[in-house]
Design a protein around this motif. Sequence first.
Motif, short mmCIF file in Angstrom:
data_model
loop_
_atom_site.label_atom_id
_atom_site.label_comp_id
_atom_site.label_asym_id
_atom_site.label_seq_id
_atom_site.Cartn_x
_atom_site.Cartn_y
_atom_site.Cartn_z
N ASN A 111 7.42 7.59 -32.21
CA ASN A 111 7.91 6.28 -31.64
C ASN A 111 7.20 5.31 -32.12
N ARG A 112 5.53 5.12 -32.14
CA ARG A 112 5.01 4.17 -32.57
C ARG A 112 5.32 3.86 -33.81
N ALA A 113 5.36 4.86 -34.78
CA ALA A 113 5.45 4.75 -36.26
C ALA A 113 6.82 4.42 -36.56
N GLY B 90 -1.23 16.20 -21.38
CA GLY B 90 -2.55 15.87 -21.14
C GLY B 90 -3.42 16.26 -22.42
N ASN B 91 -4.50 15.23 -22.55
CA ASN B 91 -5.21 15.32 -23.75
C ASN B 91 -6.49 16.12 -23.81
N PRO B 92 -6.92 16.81 -24.90
CA PRO B 92 -6.04 16.66 -26.27
C PRO B 92 -5.08 17.47 -26.27
N ARG C 260 5.46 13.16 -30.02
CA ARG C 260 6.41 11.95 -30.00
C ARG C 260 6.07 10.65 -29.88
N LEU C 261 4.96 10.43 -29.02
CA LEU C 261 4.54 8.78 -28.85
C LEU C 261 4.31 8.42 -30.25
N ASP C 262 3.63 9.36 -31.12
CA ASP C 262 3.23 8.87 -32.48
C ASP C 262 4.48 8.40 -33.19
N PRO D 105 -7.48 11.26 -18.03
CA PRO D 105 -7.59 10.37 -19.44
C PRO D 105 -8.93 9.87 -20.19
N ARG D 106 -8.80 9.56 -21.44
CA ARG D 106 -10.29 8.95 -21.87
C ARG D 106 -10.24 7.63 -21.55
N LYS D 107 -11.64 7.26 -21.67
CA LYS D 107 -11.89 5.69 -21.35
C LYS D 107 -12.09 5.18 -22.82
N ARG E 38 -3.56 3.66 -32.22
CA ARG E 38 -2.71 2.91 -31.29
C ARG E 38 -3.19 3.17 -29.72
N GLY E 39 -3.43 4.39 -29.36
CA GLY E 39 -3.76 4.94 -27.95
C GLY E 39 -4.85 4.06 -27.71
N ALA E 40 -5.84 3.95 -28.32
CA ALA E 40 -7.41 3.25 -28.23
C ALA E 40 -7.20 1.67 -28.24
N ALA E 41 -5.93 1.15 -28.77
CA ALA E 41 -5.69 -0.46 -28.82
C ALA E 41 -5.16 -0.33 -27.45
N VAL E 42 -4.35 0.55 -27.07
CA VAL E 42 -3.58 0.12 -25.80
C VAL E 42 -4.88 0.24 -24.68
N ILE E 43 -5.53 1.19 -24.63
CA ILE E 43 -6.57 1.42 -23.50
C ILE E 43 -7.42 0.13 -23.74
N SER E 44 -8.00 -0.34 -24.85
CA SER E 44 -8.72 -1.68 -24.88
C SER E 44 -7.94 -2.81 -24.36
N ALA F 11 -6.38 0.76 -19.22
CA ALA F 11 -5.81 2.17 -18.90
C ALA F 11 -5.18 2.87 -19.85
N SER F 12 -5.08 4.04 -20.14
CA SER F 12 -4.09 4.70 -21.35
C SER F 12 -2.57 4.54 -21.03
N SER F 13 -1.87 4.58 -22.41
CA SER F 13 -0.59 4.37 -22.24
C SER F 13 0.15 5.21 -21.21
N ALA F 14 1.13 4.51 -20.53
CA ALA F 14 1.77 5.18 -19.55
C ALA F 14 3.26 5.20 -19.54
N ASN G 103 -2.43 16.80 -35.70
CA ASN G 103 -3.11 16.37 -34.14
C ASN G 103 -2.66 15.41 -33.56
N HIS G 104 -2.58 15.17 -32.31
CA HIS G 104 -2.24 13.98 -31.73
C HIS G 104 -3.71 13.31 -31.56
N SER G 105 -4.08 12.69 -32.52
CA SER G 105 -5.39 12.09 -32.47
C SER G 105 -5.55 11.19 -33.70
N GLU H 213 -12.88 9.55 -28.08
CA GLU H 213 -11.72 9.91 -28.78
C GLU H 213 -11.41 11.05 -27.86
N ARG H 214 -9.89 11.38 -28.13
CA ARG H 214 -9.21 12.37 -27.23
C ARG H 214 -9.85 13.65 -27.14
N GLY H 215 -10.32 14.05 -28.27
CA GLY H 215 -11.08 15.29 -28.69
C GLY H 215 -12.32 15.58 -27.41
C1 LMR Z 1 -2.02 7.86 -26.45
O1 LMR Z 1 -1.80 7.97 -27.51
O2 LMR Z 1 -1.70 6.64 -25.72
C2 LMR Z 1 -2.74 8.94 -25.49
O3 LMR Z 1 -3.00 9.80 -26.05
C3 LMR Z 1 -3.76 7.99 -24.54
C4 LMR Z 1 -5.06 8.13 -25.49
O4 LMR Z 1 -6.19 8.50 -24.82
O5 LMR Z 1 -4.78 7.72 -26.53
#
Ligand code: LMR
Length: 328
Positions: free
Chosen positions: A163-165, A132-134, A159-161, A93-95, A228-234, A238-241, A188-190, A99-101
Amino acid sequence: MKAPIRVAVTGAAGQIGYAMIFRLASGEVFGPDQPVILHLIELPQALSALDGVHMELDDCAFPTLAGVVKQSSDDLEAGFADCNWVLCVGSVPRKAGMERGDLVRINGPIFTNTGKAIQAAASKDVRVLVVGNPCNTNCLITMANAPDIPRDRFFAMTRLDQNRAASQLAQKAGEPVSSVKNVAIWGNHSATQYPDFYHATINGKSANDVITDTDWLQKDFIETVQKRGAAVISARGASSAASAANAALDTVKSVIRPTAEGDCCSVAVCSDGSYGIDEGLIFGYPISSDGSKWEILKGWDNNEFAQEKIQATLQELRDERDAVKDLL
Ligand code: LMR
Ligand code: NAD
């Protein structure tokens, strides 16, 4: 009880794996009359943690769990043997600050062997979901390395995007999330994805009419979902699980069950050129399923605002494809 199906999960002892496997075993996804044999795949150094997960699976005594195969990622063909679904989670996962890319050259190579082993060993009806990203480009690499498997069997997770939306729209409108339908995630999931509020509905009406704050829709809403993914990491470190595992299971359910009238499922699939997207790219589209076959929903009118967003995310996917040319 039906004959068992086999479902492989890579990275099975990781965060998402742990949040996913018990629900796969419970009958929630494939039904209470459908036994499942889980193929749990991990790096050699994580096999001992996987033994612990296996003990916990036993301790749940799920009537639908018909067996567990644990396999080191050193022998992916053994891991994917006769599998009907392969859920590709195993990767880094990214830290914070990435960016996921940025993961494409770290995680991309995992998916060449994944594709080859799926083609060599999985069931003829295999379907593959890359988490698994990207994930779009990892799915492209997997598909390119499994050329004999029909392209409509490959999915990457947006799909996570979706659901978030849906949650963001519901909260802004002050309506339950169940009232929100037809949320498409394009591309893209990005951070370039385009969450489409123009076609989304709230209680059957256009979200764009229900939420009159256009500035919020065009800026805050889109950015919140994109980041949103970056906000969860912050926040979590750790990234969304749990939400990611939930979205993966939602994706599988949406492919194997009929889509409700007036709704769609967002998932990245191999483009057939629809909406002017390069054929062969793994691009997020709205799809619908009849429970066995799925199709990209056609004929949606995308205005200039939407077109611009779709072009941006398309360009990013082209760039990712170019960055992994040697793996395709
Ligand atoms: C997410 O969207 O939560 C995942 O892709 C993890 C991340 O790196 O953002
Ligand atoms: P994690 O580090 O908790 O778990 C990953 C697991 O994969 C680890 O147990 C590791 O040992 C294993 N692994 C690594 N390389 C492997 C390989 N080659 N074969 C088999 N197993 C391998 O990470 P996580 O939080 O579970 O996230 C996994 C991936 O999912 C990351 O790439 C993350 O960015 C991605 N993700 C995607 C989405 C999405 O919406 N598409 C959402 C959340 C996370």
